[in-house]
Design an enzyme around this catalytic site. Structure first.
Site, short mmCIF file in Angstrom:
data_model
loop_
_atom_site.label_atom_id
_atom_site.label_comp_id
_atom_site.label_asym_id
_atom_site.label_seq_id
_atom_site.Cartn_x
_atom_site.Cartn_y
_atom_site.Cartn_z
N TYR A 149 -1.87 -1.11 10.71
CA TYR A 149 -1.98 -1.37 9.27
C TYR A 149 -0.78 -0.79 8.53
O TYR A 149 -0.14 -1.47 7.72
CB TYR A 149 -3.29 -0.81 8.72
CG TYR A 149 -3.41 -1.02 7.22
CD1 TYR A 149 -3.65 -2.29 6.70
CD2 TYR A 149 -3.26 0.05 6.33
CE1 TYR A 149 -3.74 -2.49 5.33
CE2 TYR A 149 -3.35 -0.16 4.96
CZ TYR A 149 -3.59 -1.42 4.47
OH TYR A 149 -3.68 -1.63 3.10
N SER A 151 0.85 -1.19 0.00
CA SER A 151 0.00 0.00 0.00
C SER A 151 0.89 1.24 0.00
O SER A 151 2.06 1.17 0.42
CB SER A 151 -0.86 -0.01 1.26
OG SER A 151 -1.45 1.24 1.48
N1 LIG Z 1 -8.77 -0.84 -0.79
C1 LIG Z 1 -7.77 -0.04 -0.50
O1 LIG Z 1 -7.96 1.17 -0.31
C2 LIG Z 1 -6.36 -0.59 -0.46
C3 LIG Z 1 -5.29 0.33 -0.61
C4 LIG Z 1 -4.00 -0.16 -0.56
C5 LIG Z 1 -3.76 -1.53 -0.39
N2 LIG Z 1 -4.81 -2.39 -0.22
C6 LIG Z 1 -4.53 -3.82 -0.02
O2 LIG Z 1 -5.14 -4.58 -1.03
C7 LIG Z 1 -5.35 -5.91 -0.56
C8 LIG Z 1 -6.77 -6.35 -0.93
O3 LIG Z 1 -7.69 -5.57 -0.19
P1 LIG Z 1 -9.04 -5.02 -0.82
O4 LIG Z 1 -8.94 -3.56 -0.88
O5 LIG Z 1 -9.40 -5.76 -2.03
O6 LIG Z 1 -10.04 -5.34 0.40
P2 LIG Z 1 -11.25 -6.38 0.51
O7 LIG Z 1 -12.24 -6.15 -0.56
O8 LIG Z 1 -11.70 -6.28 1.93
O9 LIG Z 1 -10.56 -7.80 0.28
C9 LIG Z 1 -9.71 -8.39 1.23
C10 LIG Z 1 -9.54 -9.86 0.89
O10 LIG Z 1 -8.69 -10.45 1.90
C11 LIG Z 1 -9.29 -11.64 2.35
N3 LIG Z 1 -8.91 -11.92 3.74
C12 LIG Z 1 -8.99 -11.11 4.82
N4 LIG Z 1 -8.65 -11.77 5.94
C13 LIG Z 1 -8.36 -13.04 5.56
C14 LIG Z 1 -7.96 -14.21 6.26
N5 LIG Z 1 -7.83 -14.23 7.61
N6 LIG Z 1 -7.73 -15.35 5.56
C15 LIG Z 1 -7.89 -15.37 4.21
N7 LIG Z 1 -8.27 -14.30 3.49
C16 LIG Z 1 -8.51 -13.15 4.16
C17 LIG Z 1 -10.79 -11.40 2.25
O11 LIG Z 1 -11.48 -12.64 2.11
P3 LIG Z 1 -12.43 -13.31 3.22
O12 LIG Z 1 -13.01 -12.21 4.06
O13 LIG Z 1 -13.44 -14.05 2.42
O14 LIG Z 1 -11.52 -14.22 3.98
C18 LIG Z 1 -10.85 -10.62 0.94
O15 LIG Z 1 -10.92 -11.51 -0.15
C19 LIG Z 1 -5.08 -5.88 0.94
O16 LIG Z 1 -3.81 -6.43 1.20
C20 LIG Z 1 -5.10 -4.39 1.27
O17 LIG Z 1 -4.31 -4.09 2.39
C21 LIG Z 1 -6.10 -1.94 -0.28
#
Ligand SMILES: NC(=O)c1ccc[n+]([C@@H]2O[C@H](COP(=O)([O-])OP(=O)(O)OC[C@H]3O[C@@H](n4cnc5c(N)ncnc54)[C@H](OP(=O)(O)O)[C@@H]3O)[C@@H](O)[C@H]2O)c1
Length: 252
Positions: free
Chosen positions: A144, A131
């Site tokens: 985080y 991130s």
């Molecule tokens: N959205 C943003 O603003 C942003 C910005 C920078 C970086 N990121 C990074 O991008 C990545 C994806 O996030 P996203 O934005 O797509 O959020 P999201 O829609 O909440 O997706 C997160 C994913 O992680 C999985 N996950 C969470 N805890 C888990 C666990 N204990 N075991 C297995 N899977 C788990 C969730 O699946 P389940 O709940 O089904 O397990 C879900 O598929 C993350 O690493 C996040 O830090 C996001």
């Protein structure tokens, strides 16, 4: 051609899956919500294997590797992760330990185990999803930000090691700013900041990965932030980050 994507049940992970399946990759999709993964499987056209696993348990990370290690996996995307908004002295210790387990330990374990196999074959791609938070300290989202600092630094160090031994294995890190996914809902963010579209961000990351770019930052503003952060005094950076995070609490 096969890719393994963690956190494929929503957001970026789901979009990575759609893009790679569209390119002809068979997929192994990992997350806790089986139904979500099944719905995704139903709309994809390549071979999809679902692994319902909680990656906050490190034994599950090893189990995942053991179950798939005989298959030739070409791409590993360590995408699963989550955040939590709040003051460090108020937020849940249990939730933060889970965050460290998923955002740091799972990424660490899977990167190490798959990298060894990739090194033996001298091929493969590992993309770690970090991130823009990884370039800063993050008051009101301290854990985080710290976890993502770990991911970027770890990946950068491995990148150098691979470069020195002239390995053909790719490792890179994706560092986006806010993206419209379920992230904010999970992190208990009340007010959303201006966000990138998840599909566009995922497309950009995959394209840059195949161009073998190490540090992948989508968006002009985020690139500027990365470039100029070293010229801004730390106290000012902290004040700016605090203000940005404070906005996420919404109006009380
Ligand atoms: N959205 C943003 O603003 C942003 C910005 C920078 C970086 N990121 C990074 O991008 C990545 C994806 O996030 P996203 O934005 O797509 O959020 P999201 O829609 O909440 O997706 C997160 C994913 O992680 C999985 N996950 C969470 N805890 C888990 C666990 N204990 N075991 C297995 N899977 C788990 C969730 O699946 P389940 O709940 O089904 O397990 C879900 O598929 C993350 O690493 C996040 O830090 C996001």
């Amino acid at each position: 051609m096969k890719a393994l994507i963690t956190g494929a049940s929503s957001g970026l992970g789901k979009d990575f899956a759609k893009i790679l399946s569209g390119m002809g990759y068979d997929l192994i999709l990992v997350a806790r919500r089986t139904e979500r993964l099944q719905d995704l499987k139903d709309i994809l056209t390549t071979q999809i294997e679902i692994k319902t696993l909680d990656l906050s348990d490190y034994q599950n990370c090893i189990k995942l590797y053991d179950e798939v290690k005989e298959q030739q996996i070409d791409i590993l995307i360590n995408n699963a992760g989550f955040g939590l908004l709040g003051k460090f002295f108020e937020t849940s210790l249990d939730r933060e330990m889970q965050m460290i387990d998923v955002n740091i330990k799972a990424v660490h374990i899977l990167t190490k185990l798959f990298l060894r196999d990739f090194m033996n074959r001298d091929s493969g791609y590992i993309l770690n999803i970090s991130s823009s938070a990884s370039f800063f300290s993050g008051p009101l989202m301290s854990t985080y930000y710290a976890t993502k600092n770990y991911v970027t630094r770890l990946t950068e160090a491995i990148y150098k090691e691979l470069q020195v031994v002239r390995s053909n294995v790719y490792i890179g890190v994706f560092c986006p700013g806010p993206i419209a996914t379920e992230f904010n809902q999970v992190a208990q963010v009340k007010e959303n900041l201006k966000s990138l579209n998840s599909e566009k961000a995922a497309n950009y990351a995959i394209h840059q990965m195949f161009c073998r770019k190490f540090l992948i930052i989508p968006g002009f503003m985020n690139k500027c932030l990365y470039l100029f952060r070293n010229f801004i005094p730390n106290a000012l950076l902290l004040a700016i980050t605090y203000r940005i995070q404070k906005k996420k609490e919404g109006k009380k």
